[in-house]
Scaffold this active site. Structure first.
Site, short mmCIF file in Angstrom:
data_model
loop_
_atom_site.label_atom_id
_atom_site.label_comp_id
_atom_site.label_asym_id
_atom_site.label_seq_id
_atom_site.Cartn_x
_atom_site.Cartn_y
_atom_site.Cartn_z
N CYS A 165 0.82 -1.14 0.03
CA CYS A 165 -0.16 -0.07 -0.02
C CYS A 165 0.93 1.36 -0.03
CB CYS A 165 -0.98 -0.02 1.19
SG CYS A 165 -0.16 0.09 2.68
N HIS B 286 -3.66 4.80 10.70
CA HIS B 286 -4.79 4.33 10.63
C HIS B 286 -4.86 2.79 10.77
CE1 HIS B 286 -6.04 8.08 9.12
NE2 HIS B 286 -7.10 8.00 9.86
N ARG C 179 -4.17 -4.42 9.79
CA ARG C 179 -3.29 -3.85 9.00
C ARG C 179 -3.05 -2.58 9.53
NH1 ARG C 179 -3.54 -0.31 4.33
NH2 ARG C 179 -5.57 -1.01 4.10
N CYS D 30 -1.42 0.70 9.32
CA CYS D 30 -0.94 1.34 8.24
C CYS D 30 -0.33 2.70 8.85
CB CYS D 30 -2.10 1.60 7.16
SG CYS D 30 -1.45 2.61 5.55
N HIS E 134 -0.09 11.31 16.35
CA HIS E 134 -0.63 10.87 15.16
C HIS E 134 0.18 9.62 14.35
CE1 HIS E 134 -3.32 9.90 11.73
NE2 HIS E 134 -2.23 10.18 10.87
N ASP F 43 -7.88 -5.47 7.31
CA ASP F 43 -7.74 -6.44 6.24
C ASP F 43 -6.34 -6.67 6.20
OD1 ASP F 43 -6.20 -4.12 5.73
OD2 ASP F 43 -7.51 -3.68 3.93
#
Ligand code: ZN
Length: 152
Positions: free
Chosen positions: A71, A110, A122, A124, A107, A114
């Protein structure tokens, strides 16, 4: 939301600069910006070690849970228990689960449902939010075991 580690924006900016974090680290960690895919320094790093919060050093992930999600961002199937807090994020017309550092509220990215077994998750992440420490002695914060010491 209140976190154990509290600093002003100016203090975070100064601290990140002092640590040599990449320039976008401040915008990503404190203003929830997202680095462009395939641009992060950890996306294709597969060395043994641990990933920490770039802001406060909190241990977030072991390299053993990192996988290639394709990704464009470093992805992990499991976080260190208690290291990350999840927040419902309704920005950009989507409902996503934002992940922040449980110690300082940085931060990170996310988490999506999946990922690979056994967690199906995951994480990410933005490379800019992470600080990688290589080597076994960094993993899980455990003290290195050295049997040679007994014979010294
Ligand atoms: Zn942190």
């Amino acid at each position: 939301m209140s976190y154990p580690i509290q600093k002003t924006e100016a203090e975070w900016k100064a601290l990140l600069a002092e640590k040599g974090a990449e320039p976008r680290a401040f915008e990503v960690t404190r203003h929830a910006a997202t680095e462009r895919p395939y641009t992060g320094k950890y996306e294709q790093v597969w060395a043994d070690g641990s990933y920490h919060c770039v802001c406060c050093g909190n241990l977030l992930f072991s390299s053993t849970t990192k996988f290639d999600a394709g990704c464009g961002w470093p992805s992990f199937s499991q976080a260190v228990p208690g290291a990350i807090e999840e927040i419902t994020d309704r920005s950009h017309g989507m409902v996503r689960t934002e992940t922040v550092c449980a110690q300082c509220g940085a931060h990170l990215g996310h988490v999506f449902p999946d990922g690979p077994a056994p967690t199906g998750l995951r994480y990410c992440m933005n490379s800019a939010s992470l600080d990688f420490a290589s080597g076994d002695d960094a993993r899980d914060g455990a003290a290195p075991v050295n049997d040679n010491d007994k014979n010294a």
